[in-house]
Structure formats: C-alpha cells, structure tokens
Design an enzyme around this catalytic site. Sequence first.
Site, PDB file in Angstrom:
ATOM      1  N   ALA A   1      74.771  53.007  44.154  1.00  0.00           N
ATOM      2  CA  ALA A   1      73.587  53.828  44.404  1.00  0.00           C
ATOM      3  C   ALA A   1      73.630  54.421  45.803  1.00  0.00           C
ATOM      4  CB  ALA A   1      72.325  52.984  44.234  1.00  0.00           C
ATOM      5  N   CYS A   2      72.789  55.436  46.020  1.00  0.00           N
ATOM      6  CA  CYS A   2      72.706  56.084  47.331  1.00  0.00           C
ATOM      7  C   CYS A   2      72.254  55.074  48.380  1.00  0.00           C
ATOM      8  CB  CYS A   2      71.687  57.226  47.286  1.00  0.00           C
ATOM      9  SG  CYS A   2      72.326  58.591  46.363  1.00  0.00           S
ATOM     10  N   PRO A   3      72.722  55.141  49.595  1.00  0.00           N
ATOM     11  CA  PRO A   3      73.616  56.194  50.106  1.00  0.00           C
ATOM     12  C   PRO A   3      75.097  55.805  50.096  1.00  0.00           C
ATOM     13  CG  PRO A   3      72.749  54.955  51.945  1.00  0.00           C
ATOM     14  CD  PRO A   3      72.316  54.230  50.685  1.00  0.00           C
TER      15      PRO A   3
ATOM     16  N   CYS B   1      71.307  60.794  42.157  1.00  0.00           N
ATOM     17  CA  CYS B   1      70.946  61.160  43.533  1.00  0.00           C
ATOM     18  C   CYS B   1      72.202  61.499  44.336  1.00  0.00           C
ATOM     19  CB  CYS B   1      70.119  60.080  44.210  1.00  0.00           C
ATOM     20  SG  CYS B   1      71.065  58.707  44.825  1.00  0.00           S
TER      21      CYS B   1
END
Lengths: 406, 75
Positions: free
Chosen positions: B12-14, B41
């Site tokens: 997942a981000c970042p 994202c």
Amino acid sequence: MPREKKVEEYDVVIIGGGAAGLTAGIYCGRARLNTLLIEKALVGGLATYTNDIENYPGFPEGATGLGLMELFHKQAKKFGVKFKGTDVKSVELEGPVKTVETFRTTYKAKVVVLAVGGRPRITRAENEEEFLFDKGISFCATCDAAANTGKEVLIVGSGDAAIEEGMFLTKFASKVYVSIMHDEGTMDCNEIARNEALENPKMEFVWNTVVKRFEGDDHLHTVVLEDLKTGNENPIKVDTCFEFIGYVPNTEFLRDIVDMNKQGYILVNDKMETNIEGVYSAGDANEKFLKQVATAVGDGAMAGYCAERYIAETDKYESQILARDQFVYVYDASCPNCQNKLKEIEAMETETDGRISFSKADVYKSRGISNRMGITEFPSIAVVRYGKIIDVITGDFTRQQLERYL
Amino acid sequence: MAEYELDCMGEACPIPLVKAEKKLAELNVGDILIVQIDHSCAMKNVPEWARKEGHNVEIDEVDDGEWEVVIEKMH
C-alpha cells in the site's frame, strides 16, 4: 541509439479519456471496432475533479464526478475498448492510415477521435497547487455554489464568466469578493453584466489586484491579494476561491495539424468531423457554447457513430467499388430522375446480356461513398478500371458512350 | 538501456512510491523501470511523481486491478 518502438494496429484510436472520449469508446466498442483509448492522466477527465454532479440526467440523487466516470470507464471496458495510460507525443493524421506516437509504441489507426479536453487557466500564485479543485480553489460555480451557502467567497477575474458566475454565487454565499486587475470601474465583461454586478449589494470589488498567495491548512482559508499600484498585501478570509481567468484547450500538439480557432479550440461540423478525413473531435476542446458532461457525451456519441460509419464506407469503397473493373451507378433513391435512369440502366443490362453491367450505390441515407468518389451530382456513372475511377459521367448517358470503355 | 522490474504487489501507499524513487535513482538515463502495483492509490501517485520529475510514463492495466507503471528515466 533510439529504442525500437512497438507498432500496434487499431480501427480507432481515441485520444483523451474524459466523458467525450469514453462515450466515443462505448459507441466504437459496441460497433465491434478494435478500439484503443489513450489517456495521459486519470481516466474520467476534468469531471473527476468535480465533487457533485447534479445535472447529469439519470442520477436523481446526484453522483460524484469520479463515481460517474468510473461507470463510463466500466461500460467502455465491457465493450472491449483497450486503455493505455500515457502521453501522446505526436500524431500524423493525413491519409488513410493515421499514426499516433507514444514514447514506447506507434499506433496505426483508420480513424482518430480527438477528445483532448482542456484545463482551467490558473493564476500561478504561491501555494496554488496545494488547494486546487476540492481543497478550496474551484473553477465551477455551478458545481460548488450550494456548498458555499452562507459563506464568503472570492472570485478572480472580470470577464463574462467571472461576473455572471459571481452574481449566481450571490444567491448562495453571504458575500462575494471580486479581485480585478484593472482600475476601478473597468471590467472585461459585457456592459449589462457590469452594471448589474456593480449594483449587487453582496458583491465587493477589490480593484487593481492580483492573487499573490494562497494560505490554509488542509483547506484554503485566506487569499492574499497584491495591490498592483502600491504593492500592499490584502489578506481576505474566504471558504472558496473561484478562478475565472479563462480555459486552455489541450491542443498544443495539434497546432498546424487540425483547423482550430485563435484560442486553440478545434473546429468541427455537426458530425464532429475536423478538416481531415477520418479524424473527429469531441468534447471541451471543440469550439462550442456549453461545456458539460452532458454535451461531451453527445459529441462523443456522434464521433463514435461517425467513426463506425466512415470505416464501413471505406471498406465498402475498397471491396465493392474499386475491387473490379465496372460501372458504378451512383444515385439518390429519393429523386425521380434517378429512379427513371435506374430503369434505363436495368434495361441496358438486359439488352447487352450483361456485357454492360452496373453496381449500384444509393446515397439517399449518406453521401459518404459519393463524397469519397468525388461525385456531387446525381445520377452519375463512375467508370472503374484498374482499381481507380477513370471517368465520371453525370446526367444523360448513352449505350455507345459506355461501350467505348469496354 | 536496460529494463528493470519492481514488484510492489500487495503493497500500500506510500511504499510503492518510496521503492520506485529509490530504484530509479540507481538507474542510468534511458533505462526503463516497470513498477508492478495493485493498489489504486499507487496507480495515481507513482505516475504523478514520475511525470513531475520529467520522466516518460505509461500505465498498463495488465489485469483487473493490476497495473504496470512504465517509467523511462530522462535525466
């Protein structure tokens, strides 16, 4: 050493994945054309920056821009449209095969649909990027007026859009500041709007100013104006800043390729045809009166439908008209003279035992085929030899005249 | 001019952005970095960063919800 580029062939390449491009995609995909859509940023286009879309028919509860565009995207995918997320570097649009270059691939297509859209012009003041669109800087009063009910807002600009949208906002906001770069009393808008605005008690004009800086935390709270005469800063506390200083079509890469007006908007006819055969343009990049999702959808449908029509006509032209040596009787079924001549032709076929025979092309529904043959008067007979039209006989003709070609 | 793959599936981000920044710094001008992601994202912020930096970017949806962000290092 240049990298070797891939070459891919499509029936249709659509440049731009906003409402217009996606709709063109839905029509082309559904017509079973091999279709590619190229989008440089986010599929959905400018509409995805709008929070609520309340005037797009079919959504009585309203929709978010992003949500609505996701549905468009899903529908285009369902019909087999392929998507590529990259920038178009250049195009060559003349001739029957058009090329669209991206950094890794050369796409070849029979039809190109331009749906390149535009972007609002911005002030380029400090911190502007941080508050764009949903963080306090808006470009659409229609979209964000209701959210500013009872609040104070600032408008930048003095053209028709700025002043008319500003007056619309006074129905919602408690106060509408207007920053104008000109001397007191001078505005770029029409005289009627100017006088109405000056009398509007909710509007307060800040003359000789431009935006110096935007300030806020998560959301904009202050716009700092600079007085152009004194250099003094004038901070104004607002909930939303509306910028109406123009709109820029994304047509830079098409300059000197397709016809456009002085502002860079593409010129099309009511079939979304540009000046180049097989190249259509739809949506906000066109010179048009109203830029909305609903109007972009209309343009896209027209471009998609006409793309399909153009490809079908090209195929017919090549496979039925030019494929063999023949006479082609080009007529309009709605004209009585054409009907009479059709009988003469059929009689001639019988008399000569088929030595003189004709293909028939009825242009009643569409002049696409006849345009391609360069024929504008009906009836006409085109003489096809060696894959080319070598002669056109318009109006009256005799058997002897035709026999000379045999 | 080599091509490198960077597997950021399931991240997942970042994280994909941080990994892509680090990896691209190691490459030579003209090299290609292919970042494989499945978080939407990252599909936004990785290309946005690369474009801002002035690199060439292309996004391919390889499967439903899986993307390859292709970055050509320009400087």
